[in-house]
Design a protein around this motif. Structure first.
Motif, PDB file in Angstrom:
ATOM      1  N   PHE A   1      53.940  34.079  37.691  1.00 30.32           N
ATOM      2  CA  PHE A   1      53.490  34.267  39.073  1.00 30.32           C
ATOM      3  C   PHE A   1      52.394  35.330  39.164  1.00 30.32           C
ATOM      4  N   TRP A   2      52.643  36.509  38.574  1.00 27.75           N
ATOM      5  CA  TRP A   2      51.658  37.584  38.642  1.00 27.75           C
ATOM      6  C   TRP A   2      50.384  37.224  37.877  1.00 27.75           C
ATOM      7  N   SER A   3      50.545  36.489  36.795  1.00 29.09           N
ATOM      8  CA  SER A   3      49.371  36.046  36.059  1.00 29.09           C
ATOM      9  C   SER A   3      48.520  35.117  36.906  1.00 29.09           C
ATOM     10  N   ILE A   4      49.179  34.197  37.617  1.00 28.74           N
ATOM     11  CA  ILE A   4      48.453  33.266  38.483  1.00 28.74           C
ATOM     12  C   ILE A   4      47.737  34.025  39.594  1.00 28.74           C
ATOM     13  N   LEU A   5      48.425  34.989  40.218  1.00 29.36           N
ATOM     14  CA  LEU A   5      47.828  35.729  41.336  1.00 29.36           C
ATOM     15  C   LEU A   5      46.568  36.479  40.897  1.00 29.36           C
ATOM     16  N   TRP A   6      46.684  37.274  39.833  1.00 29.38           N
ATOM     17  CA  TRP A   6      45.551  38.102  39.430  1.00 29.38           C
ATOM     18  C   TRP A   6      44.439  37.294  38.796  1.00 29.38           C
ATOM     19  N   THR A   7      44.799  36.274  38.027  1.00 27.89           N
ATOM     20  CA  THR A   7      43.744  35.456  37.439  1.00 27.89           C
ATOM     21  C   THR A   7      43.068  34.598  38.506  1.00 27.89           C
ATOM     22  N   THR A   8      43.849  34.165  39.508  1.00 28.24           N
ATOM     23  CA  THR A   8      43.261  33.419  40.621  1.00 28.24           C
ATOM     24  C   THR A   8      42.192  34.260  41.298  1.00 28.24           C
ATOM     25  N   TYR A   9      42.534  35.520  41.581  1.00 25.65           N
ATOM     26  CA  TYR A   9      41.546  36.391  42.216  1.00 25.65           C
ATOM     27  C   TYR A   9      40.370  36.665  41.284  1.00 25.65           C
ATOM     28  N   PHE A  10      40.667  36.901  40.015  1.00 26.92           N
ATOM     29  CA  PHE A  10      39.602  37.202  39.060  1.00 26.92           C
ATOM     30  C   PHE A  10      38.601  36.063  38.967  1.00 26.92           C
ATOM     31  N   PHE A  11      39.101  34.838  38.863  1.00 24.19           N
ATOM     32  CA  PHE A  11      38.198  33.701  38.740  1.00 24.19           C
ATOM     33  C   PHE A  11      37.452  33.436  40.053  1.00 24.19           C
ATOM     34  N   LYS A  12      38.119  33.680  41.183  1.00 21.10           N
ATOM     35  CA  LYS A  12      37.424  33.550  42.463  1.00 21.10           C
ATOM     36  C   LYS A  12      36.333  34.615  42.585  1.00 21.10           C
ATOM     37  N   TRP A  13      36.610  35.801  42.025  1.00 18.32           N
ATOM     38  CA  TRP A  13      35.628  36.885  42.030  1.00 18.32           C
ATOM     39  C   TRP A  13      34.391  36.470  41.240  1.00 18.32           C
ATOM     40  N   ILE A  14      34.599  35.817  40.095  1.00 17.05           N
ATOM     41  CA  ILE A  14      33.486  35.324  39.292  1.00 17.05           C
ATOM     42  C   ILE A  14      32.698  34.273  40.076  1.00 17.05           C
ATOM     43  N   VAL A  15      33.417  33.369  40.730  1.00 22.27           N
ATOM     44  CA  VAL A  15      32.758  32.336  41.529  1.00 22.27           C
ATOM     45  C   VAL A  15      31.929  32.970  42.637  1.00 22.27           C
ATOM     46  N   ALA A  16      32.490  34.000  43.287  1.00 25.91           N
ATOM     47  CA  ALA A  16      31.781  34.683  44.369  1.00 25.91           C
ATOM     48  C   ALA A  16      30.489  35.313  43.874  1.00 25.91           C
ATOM     49  N   ALA A  17      30.534  35.919  42.683  1.00 25.39           N
ATOM     50  CA  ALA A  17      29.329  36.529  42.119  1.00 25.39           C
ATOM     51  C   ALA A  17      28.324  35.464  41.692  1.00 25.39           C
ATOM     52  N   ALA A  18      28.827  34.370  41.122  1.00 20.54           N
ATOM     53  CA  ALA A  18      27.947  33.319  40.598  1.00 20.54           C
ATOM     54  C   ALA A  18      27.261  32.519  41.698  1.00 20.54           C
ATOM     55  N   ASP A  19      27.831  32.517  42.915  1.00 24.20           N
ATOM     56  CA  ASP A  19      27.219  31.704  43.971  1.00 24.20           C
ATOM     57  C   ASP A  19      25.999  32.368  44.611  1.00 24.20           C
ATOM     58  N   THR A  20      25.745  33.647  44.281  1.00 22.73           N
ATOM     59  CA  THR A  20      24.659  34.382  44.927  1.00 22.73           C
ATOM     60  C   THR A  20      23.293  33.720  44.771  1.00 22.73           C
ATOM     61  N   PRO A  21      22.888  33.294  43.556  1.00 18.48           N
ATOM     62  CA  PRO A  21      21.578  32.626  43.443  1.00 18.48           C
ATOM     63  C   PRO A  21      21.479  31.363  44.298  1.00 18.48           C
ATOM     64  N   PHE A  22      22.577  30.652  44.440  1.00 18.03           N
ATOM     65  CA  PHE A  22      22.569  29.424  45.234  1.00 18.03           C
ATOM     66  C   PHE A  22      22.429  29.739  46.722  1.00 18.03           C
ATOM     67  N   LEU A  23      22.968  30.882  47.159  1.00 21.30           N
ATOM     68  CA  LEU A  23      22.792  31.320  48.539  1.00 21.30           C
ATOM     69  C   LEU A  23      21.320  31.625  48.809  1.00 21.30           C
TER      70      LEU A  23
END
Length: 235
Positions: free
Chosen positions: A193-215
């Motif tokens: 459960f804790w692995s899913i929570l923190w990795t979910t946020y971590f990967f979403k954080w990467i997605v958030a950073a990676a979407d900047t050029p597309f914005l």
């Protein structure tokens, strides 16, 4: 092909798809994408995979793109249009859940081969949808609020990356925390459960950073009049 490479390919495919939808269908295309993304994400999230040595759920990328959509709408059209997209995603999830729960009630024919698979996926869906609706509503409204807060303080286009990342990364944490506790608490062992929570946020954080050029690309297309709006704004 490794999971990690597939994950990167999927991320680029999602961001590119958003630009295509936006380029040819304008803000209507972004509303359509929001409906697609929220539905797809809530199906993909049921699948757990190993990425970079961590256990994570799929759906992080396509769901994360909804934050890019609201940021594009906030930047180019304002807070009101961004909130419309949130409502579109919200109602899309509710509609899908209702339709699929009714579909499961039908008695399958002897020739049917999909009922068991559908039950496996969609019988779990109400809990996923409740979690997703709560997380989606809270995090997206925060994202829109925070984006415009930073836009007032840093209105120049060169600061667009700051507005995008500061608003989205905090919103992604809110989303991950609320969603995981409602959807997965008691479903998985605590370490998973804790692995899913923190990795979910971590990967979403990467997605958030990676979407900047597309914005920035979306902003460029809008400023240059390259967006084909299906519905023209009334003067």
């Amino acid at each position: 092909m490794s999971n990690e490479l597939l994950w990167l390919v999927l991320m680029v495919a999602n961001f590119t798809s958003i630009l295509i939808f936006y380029r040819y269908f304008g803000k209507t295309g972004l509303f359509i994408w929001t409906a697609l993304a929220t539905i797809i994400a809530n199906i993909q999230v049921l699948k757990t995979v190993e990425l970079f040595g961590f256990v994570a759920t799929l759906g992080n990328i396509v769901y994360g793109t909804t934050f890019l959509v609201t940021d594009i709408l906030s930047e180019n059209y304002g807070k009101k249009e961004a909130r419309k997209a949130v409502l579109v995603g919200f109602l899309s999830l509710i509609t899908m859940t209702i339709m699929m729960q009714i579909a499961l009630l039908f008695k399958p024919d002897a020739s049917d081969f999909s009922q068991d698979a559908l039950v496996t996926i969609f019988s779990f869906m109400p809990r996923i949808v409740i979690a997703s609706l709560a997380a989606y509503w809270l995090s997206q409204l925060h994202d829109i609020w925070a984006f415009h807060l930073w836009k007032k303080r840093l209105p120049q286009t060169k600061y667009l990356w700051i507005r995008n990342n500061l608003s989205t990364m905090i919103s992604q944490f809110i989303d991950s925390f609320v969603f995981c506790f409602i959807a997965f608490w008691g479903v998985y062992e605590l370490n998973i459960f804790w692995s899913i929570l923190w990795t979910t946020y971590f990967f979403k954080w990467i997605v958030a950073a990676a979407d900047t050029p597309f914005l920035y690309v979306a902003k460029f297309l809008y400023d240059k009049g390259k967006i084909n709006e299906l519905v023209k704004n009334e003067a």
